[in-house]
Design a protein around this motif. Structure first.
Motif, PDB file in Angstrom:
ATOM      1  N   CYS A  41      47.076  44.265  42.991  1.00 54.90           N
ATOM      2  CA  CYS A  41      48.267  44.301  43.830  1.00 54.90           C
ATOM      3  C   CYS A  41      48.172  45.544  44.706  1.00 54.90           C
ATOM      4  O   CYS A  41      47.813  46.627  44.223  1.00 54.90           O
ATOM      5  CB  CYS A  41      49.518  44.350  42.961  1.00 54.90           C
ATOM      6  SG  CYS A  41      51.050  44.184  43.903  1.00 54.90           S
ATOM      7  N   PHE A  46      50.007  40.565  46.025  1.00 54.06           N
ATOM      8  CA  PHE A  46      49.076  40.145  44.984  1.00 54.06           C
ATOM      9  C   PHE A  46      47.781  39.700  45.642  1.00 54.06           C
ATOM     10  O   PHE A  46      47.804  38.995  46.651  1.00 54.06           O
ATOM     11  CB  PHE A  46      49.694  38.986  44.200  1.00 54.06           C
ATOM     12  CG  PHE A  46      48.799  38.414  43.140  1.00 54.06           C
ATOM     13  CD1 PHE A  46      48.811  38.933  41.858  1.00 54.06           C
ATOM     14  CD2 PHE A  46      47.951  37.352  43.424  1.00 54.06           C
ATOM     15  CE1 PHE A  46      47.984  38.405  40.878  1.00 54.06           C
ATOM     16  CE2 PHE A  46      47.119  36.823  42.448  1.00 54.06           C
ATOM     17  CZ  PHE A  46      47.143  37.350  41.170  1.00 54.06           C
ATOM     18  N   GLY A  74      49.817  34.895  47.766  1.00 50.41           N
ATOM     19  CA  GLY A  74      48.855  35.953  47.502  1.00 50.41           C
ATOM     20  C   GLY A  74      47.693  35.906  48.481  1.00 50.41           C
ATOM     21  O   GLY A  74      47.532  34.956  49.246  1.00 50.41           O
TER      22      GLY A  74
END
Length: 97
Positions: A41, A46, A74
């Motif tokens: 992260c 992420f 992400g």
């Protein structure tokens, strides 16, 4: 060290130098197949990185996981010798103003 191991080592060195939080999930039959090599992260984003060597291709299971990570918001990347040096630029884009 294997060619893929060299890519992972170079990537870990870069992430450490940049101060980016990451971990490498342990494998061995207890986790789900296809999980990327490096999970982390940075600035609330992420990310997952699959490392390959010599232009190696991802497996169908890896493709599935990378797609699911992207769909969830992400950042999902595949790196090898040809693009690992651009990692600092990728994370630079993620910097908050």
């Amino acid at each position: 060290m294997t060619p893929e191991g060299k890519v992972k080592a170079k990537l870990r060195t870069m992430l450490d130098k940049l101060g980016i939080y990451y971990f490498m999930p342990a494998t061995g039959g207890y986790g789900r197949s296809g999980i990327p090599d490096i999970i982390g992260c940075h600035n609330g984003v992420f990310f997952a990185i699959e490392c390959k060597a010599n232009g190696g291709k991802t497996t169908a299971l890896q493709d599935r996981e990378l797609k699911r990570i992207g769909e969830a918001g992400g950042l999902a990347l595949v790196v090898d010798e040809s693009n690992v040096a651009s990692i600092p630029a990728w994370f630079g884009v993620m910097e908050r103003s």
